[in-house]
Design a protein around this motif. Structure first.
Motif, PDB file in Angstrom:
ATOM      1  N   GLN A 134       0.834  -1.212   0.000  1.00 35.61           N
ATOM      2  CA  GLN A 134       0.000   0.000   0.000  1.00 35.61           C
ATOM      3  C   GLN A 134       0.866   1.258   0.000  1.00 35.61           C
ATOM      4  N   ALA A 135       1.962   1.236   0.740  1.00 32.38           N
ATOM      5  CA  ALA A 135       2.862   2.395   0.777  1.00 32.38           C
ATOM      6  C   ALA A 135       3.471   2.644  -0.605  1.00 32.38           C
ATOM      7  N   LEU A 136       3.880   1.565  -1.285  1.00 32.06           N
ATOM      8  CA  LEU A 136       4.408   1.712  -2.642  1.00 32.06           C
ATOM      9  C   LEU A 136       3.352   2.290  -3.566  1.00 32.06           C
ATOM     10  N   GLN A 137       2.120   1.801  -3.452  1.00 30.28           N
ATOM     11  CA  GLN A 137       1.041   2.284  -4.311  1.00 30.28           C
ATOM     12  C   GLN A 137       0.717   3.749  -4.025  1.00 30.28           C
ATOM     13  N   SER A 138       0.847   4.155  -2.780  1.00 26.46           N
ATOM     14  CA  SER A 138       0.616   5.554  -2.426  1.00 26.46           C
ATOM     15  C   SER A 138       1.665   6.453  -3.078  1.00 26.46           C
TER      16      SER A 138
END
Length: 188
Positions: A134-138
Protein backbone atom coordinates in the motif's frame (compact mmCIF):
# COMPACT_ATOMS: atom_id res chain seq x y z
CA UNK A 1 2.39 -1.13 -27.93
CA UNK A 2 0.54 2.17 -27.52
CA UNK A 3 1.70 5.11 -29.58
CA UNK A 4 3.07 8.03 -27.59
CA UNK A 5 1.71 11.38 -28.69
CA UNK A 6 0.62 14.73 -27.36
CA UNK A 7 -3.13 14.93 -26.97
CA UNK A 8 -4.58 17.80 -29.05
CA UNK A 9 -1.52 20.00 -28.86
CA UNK A 10 0.24 22.31 -31.25
CA UNK A 11 2.74 23.83 -28.80
CA UNK A 12 6.27 23.91 -30.21
CA UNK A 13 8.93 22.10 -28.19
CA UNK A 14 12.26 22.32 -29.93
CA UNK A 15 15.86 21.89 -28.94
CA UNK A 16 17.51 19.29 -26.77
CA UNK A 17 14.91 17.83 -24.43
CA UNK A 18 16.70 15.15 -22.42
CA UNK A 19 20.19 15.18 -20.99
CA UNK A 20 21.96 12.67 -18.75
CA UNK A 21 20.54 11.62 -15.41
CA UNK A 22 24.05 10.93 -14.08
CA UNK A 23 24.88 14.65 -14.25
CA UNK A 24 21.55 16.02 -13.02
CA UNK A 25 21.90 18.88 -10.52
CA UNK A 26 19.09 17.27 -8.48
CA UNK A 27 21.00 13.97 -8.24
CA UNK A 28 22.90 14.80 -5.01
CA UNK A 29 19.63 15.94 -3.43
CA UNK A 30 17.66 12.86 -4.42
CA UNK A 31 20.19 10.00 -4.31
CA UNK A 32 22.14 9.96 -1.07
CA UNK A 33 24.52 7.54 0.61
CA UNK A 34 22.03 7.03 3.42
CA UNK A 35 19.26 6.13 0.97
CA UNK A 36 21.37 3.52 -0.77
CA UNK A 37 22.84 2.18 2.46
CA UNK A 38 26.41 3.36 1.91
CA UNK A 39 28.43 4.38 4.95
CA UNK A 40 28.91 8.16 5.13
CA UNK A 41 32.70 7.74 5.52
CA UNK A 42 33.00 6.13 2.08
CA UNK A 43 33.85 8.51 -0.75
CA UNK A 44 31.37 7.99 -3.54
CA UNK A 45 29.75 10.38 -6.00
CA UNK A 46 25.99 10.59 -6.61
CA UNK A 47 26.37 9.20 -10.16
CA UNK A 48 27.95 6.04 -8.70
CA UNK A 49 25.04 5.75 -6.24
CA UNK A 50 22.63 6.06 -9.19
CA UNK A 51 24.50 3.29 -11.00
CA UNK A 52 24.24 1.11 -7.88
CA UNK A 53 20.46 1.64 -7.85
CA UNK A 54 20.29 0.36 -11.42
CA UNK A 55 21.77 -3.00 -10.44
CA UNK A 56 19.83 -6.25 -10.59
CA UNK A 57 17.61 -6.58 -7.49
CA UNK A 58 18.43 -10.29 -7.30
CA UNK A 59 22.06 -9.34 -6.64
CA UNK A 60 21.13 -7.04 -3.76
CA UNK A 61 21.41 -7.81 -0.09
CA UNK A 62 18.48 -6.80 2.09
CA UNK A 63 18.95 -3.96 4.56
CA UNK A 64 17.64 -5.86 7.58
CA UNK A 65 19.51 -8.99 8.70
CA UNK A 66 17.29 -12.05 8.60
CA UNK A 67 14.96 -10.58 5.95
CA UNK A 68 14.29 -12.96 3.06
CA UNK A 69 16.41 -12.20 0.00
CA UNK A 70 13.26 -11.66 -2.12
CA UNK A 71 12.50 -8.56 -0.04
CA UNK A 72 15.36 -6.75 -1.79
CA UNK A 73 12.98 -6.20 -4.73
CA UNK A 74 10.63 -4.18 -2.50
CA UNK A 75 13.53 -2.29 -0.91
CA UNK A 76 14.83 -1.33 -4.36
CA UNK A 77 11.37 -0.15 -5.43
CA UNK A 78 11.13 1.90 -2.22
CA UNK A 79 14.48 3.54 -3.04
CA UNK A 80 13.40 4.34 -6.60
CA UNK A 81 10.14 5.70 -5.16
CA UNK A 82 12.13 7.99 -2.89
CA UNK A 83 14.24 9.20 -5.83
CA UNK A 84 11.21 9.77 -8.09
CA UNK A 85 9.27 11.51 -5.31
CA UNK A 86 12.24 13.79 -4.63
CA UNK A 87 12.81 14.64 -8.29
CA UNK A 88 9.14 15.40 -8.95
CA UNK A 89 9.01 17.65 -5.90
CA UNK A 90 11.62 19.95 -7.47
CA UNK A 91 10.23 23.24 -8.70
CA UNK A 92 9.44 23.68 -12.38
CA UNK A 93 12.54 25.77 -12.99
CA UNK A 94 14.77 22.90 -11.79
CA UNK A 95 12.90 20.37 -13.93
CA UNK A 96 13.47 22.54 -17.00
CA UNK A 97 17.16 21.54 -16.78
CA UNK A 98 17.68 18.80 -19.37
CA UNK A 99 19.66 16.58 -16.99
CA UNK A 100 17.07 16.90 -14.20
CA UNK A 101 14.41 16.11 -16.81
CA UNK A 102 16.32 12.94 -17.74
CA UNK A 103 16.49 11.95 -14.06
CA UNK A 104 12.74 12.61 -13.69
CA UNK A 105 11.90 10.44 -16.71
CA UNK A 106 14.23 7.64 -15.64
CA UNK A 107 13.37 7.56 -11.93
CA UNK A 108 9.63 7.90 -12.51
CA UNK A 109 9.52 5.23 -15.20
CA UNK A 110 11.66 2.74 -13.28
CA UNK A 111 9.66 3.24 -10.10
CA UNK A 112 6.23 2.97 -11.78
CA UNK A 113 7.34 -0.23 -13.57
CA UNK A 114 8.70 -1.76 -10.35
CA UNK A 115 5.68 -0.84 -8.22
CA UNK A 116 3.27 -2.19 -10.85
CA UNK A 117 5.22 -5.46 -11.07
CA UNK A 118 5.20 -5.86 -7.29
CA UNK A 119 1.50 -4.99 -6.97
CA UNK A 120 0.62 -7.60 -9.62
CA UNK A 121 2.09 -10.40 -7.47
CA UNK A 122 0.87 -11.89 -4.20
CA UNK A 123 2.57 -10.10 -1.25
CA UNK A 124 4.39 -13.31 -0.29
CA UNK A 125 6.31 -13.25 -3.60
CA UNK A 126 8.63 -10.55 -2.32
CA UNK A 127 8.23 -11.24 1.40
CA UNK A 128 6.25 -8.02 1.73
CA UNK A 129 5.61 -6.76 5.23
CA UNK A 130 2.12 -5.49 6.14
CA UNK A 131 1.47 -2.12 4.52
CA UNK A 132 4.51 -2.12 2.22
CA UNK A 133 2.50 -2.72 -0.96
CA UNK A 134 0.00 0.00 0.00
CA UNK A 135 2.86 2.39 0.78
CA UNK A 136 4.41 1.71 -2.64
CA UNK A 137 1.04 2.28 -4.31
CA UNK A 138 0.62 5.55 -2.43
CA UNK A 139 3.99 6.82 -3.63
CA UNK A 140 3.16 5.52 -7.13
CA UNK A 141 -0.02 7.58 -7.18
CA UNK A 142 1.82 10.68 -6.00
CA UNK A 143 4.62 10.27 -8.58
CA UNK A 144 2.20 9.56 -11.44
CA UNK A 145 0.12 12.63 -10.49
CA UNK A 146 3.25 14.81 -10.32
CA UNK A 147 4.39 13.40 -13.66
CA UNK A 148 0.99 14.22 -15.19
CA UNK A 149 1.19 17.75 -13.80
CA UNK A 150 4.58 18.24 -15.44
CA UNK A 151 3.17 16.94 -18.75
CA UNK A 152 0.26 19.40 -18.51
CA UNK A 153 2.77 22.19 -17.85
CA UNK A 154 4.94 21.14 -20.78
CA UNK A 155 7.96 20.44 -18.59
CA UNK A 156 7.73 16.84 -19.78
CA UNK A 157 6.29 15.72 -23.10
CA UNK A 158 5.59 12.32 -24.57
CA UNK A 159 8.73 12.49 -26.71
CA UNK A 160 10.80 12.57 -23.50
CA UNK A 161 9.71 8.99 -22.75
CA UNK A 162 11.12 6.40 -25.17
CA UNK A 163 8.23 4.05 -25.99
CA UNK A 164 10.34 0.99 -25.13
CA UNK A 165 11.19 2.46 -21.71
CA UNK A 166 7.90 3.96 -20.53
CA UNK A 167 5.78 1.49 -18.54
CA UNK A 168 2.13 0.99 -19.59
CA UNK A 169 0.74 3.29 -16.85
CA UNK A 170 3.02 6.12 -18.00
CA UNK A 171 2.16 5.56 -21.69
CA UNK A 172 -1.54 5.66 -20.78
CA UNK A 173 -1.12 8.89 -18.80
CA UNK A 174 0.83 10.50 -21.65
CA UNK A 175 -1.83 9.58 -24.20
CA UNK A 176 -4.63 10.94 -22.00
CA UNK A 177 -2.99 14.18 -20.84
CA UNK A 178 -3.14 17.42 -22.79
CA UNK A 179 -0.17 19.74 -22.59
CA UNK A 180 -1.51 23.21 -21.87
CA UNK A 181 1.64 25.32 -22.19
CA UNK A 182 5.42 25.17 -22.23
CA UNK A 183 6.38 26.20 -18.70
CA UNK A 184 10.09 25.94 -19.49
CA UNK A 185 9.77 28.51 -22.28
CA UNK A 186 8.19 30.98 -19.87
CA UNK A 187 10.90 30.41 -17.21
CA UNK A 188 13.81 31.50 -19.40
Amino acid sequence: MAELKLAHNSIDFSGTRIGRSSTAPALPLCVTKNMVGVDESIEVTPDILLTALKGDPRDRVTREPGTPREHAVIELAQMWGDVADCVYHQNTFRLCDIDNRALAVEAGSIFIRQSDTIAAQPPATYAAQPGEIQALQSVRGRVLAAMQNQVQNGVLIAADFPSSFAPPAVRKMLNETETLHNACATNK
